[in-house]
Design a protein around this motif. Structure first.
Motif, mmCIF file in Angstrom:
data_model
loop_
_atom_site.group_PDB
_atom_site.id
_atom_site.type_symbol
_atom_site.label_atom_id
_atom_site.label_comp_id
_atom_site.label_asym_id
_atom_site.label_seq_id
_atom_site.Cartn_x
_atom_site.Cartn_y
_atom_site.Cartn_z
ATOM 1 N N THR A 25 34.509 40.607 37.815
ATOM 2 C CA THR A 25 33.456 39.677 38.225
ATOM 3 C C THR A 25 32.930 38.748 37.151
ATOM 4 O O THR A 25 32.334 37.736 37.470
ATOM 5 N N THR A 26 33.093 39.049 35.869
ATOM 6 C CA THR A 26 32.536 38.157 34.857
ATOM 7 C C THR A 26 33.585 37.728 33.842
ATOM 8 O O THR A 26 34.437 38.525 33.436
ATOM 9 N N PHE A 27 33.491 36.446 33.434
ATOM 10 C CA PHE A 27 34.461 35.853 32.510
ATOM 11 C C PHE A 27 33.817 34.802 31.654
ATOM 12 O O PHE A 27 32.797 34.234 32.006
ATOM 13 N N GLN A 28 34.475 34.495 30.555
ATOM 14 C CA GLN A 28 34.158 33.344 29.726
ATOM 15 C C GLN A 28 35.169 32.247 30.068
ATOM 16 O O GLN A 28 36.308 32.552 30.451
ATOM 17 N N PRO A 29 34.789 30.975 29.937
ATOM 18 C CA PRO A 29 35.776 29.903 30.137
ATOM 19 C C PRO A 29 36.980 30.120 29.226
ATOM 20 O O PRO A 29 36.843 30.494 28.065
#
Length: 153
Positions: A25-29
């Motif tokens: 569910t969570t990421f960095q560009p």
């Protein structure tokens, strides 16, 4: 009469079947991640499928589409881009007449995150067939939501 009762039991079972796209569910560009496409066929053996993946092309980029983890669907599927943000993923198997069934991993979509706050991807079921080329009823689509994780300096 036994055949009729068996057919009714199978139909009742597969009405709860569904498609899912499973992703962290969570990421960095710039991060790459994998979204797994699964189909729940109940007790029916999956023979062929076609699904459409809809996503925001400004939020994620599809890098590759690989086969799933089910032994019958490990070969990369056929992928067609209908428009930016819309892929059709299709495949069939001729390895077994009795498997796979239940929740079947059919594809892994490798993606790269872009600059976004929150986005979602939807999976739309176009067709799902058993190993006798009979449509499996009741397999419906799903979605996942992805949120950009902001690092604090």
């Amino acid at each position: 009469m036994k055949t009729s009762l068996f057919a009714l039991a199978v139909l009742a079972c597969v009405r709860t079947a569904g498609a899912a796209i499973l992703c962290p569910t969570t990421f960095q560009p710039g991060d790459q991640f994998v979204a797994e496409v699964t189909l729940d066929t109940g007790s029916s053996a999956l023979g062929a499928y076609s699904v459409m993946l809809n996503y925001d092309p400004s939020a994620v980029t599809v890098v590759t589409v690989d086969g799933g983890s089910a032994p019958e669907f490990t070969v990369p599927p056929v992928v067609n881009t209908l428009a930016p943000g819309s892929l059709v993923i299709s495949d069939f198997q001729a390895n077994s007449l009795t498997s796979p069934s239940g929740t079947v991993s059919v594809a892994r979509v490798n993606l790269m995150a872009a600059h976004f706050r929150m986005t979602s991807m939807q999976i739309v079921v176009r067709s799902v067939y058993d190993t006798n080329a009979v449509a499996i009823p009741g397999v419906v689509g799903g979605s996942c939501t992805i949120i950009r994780h902001e690092r604090r300096h």
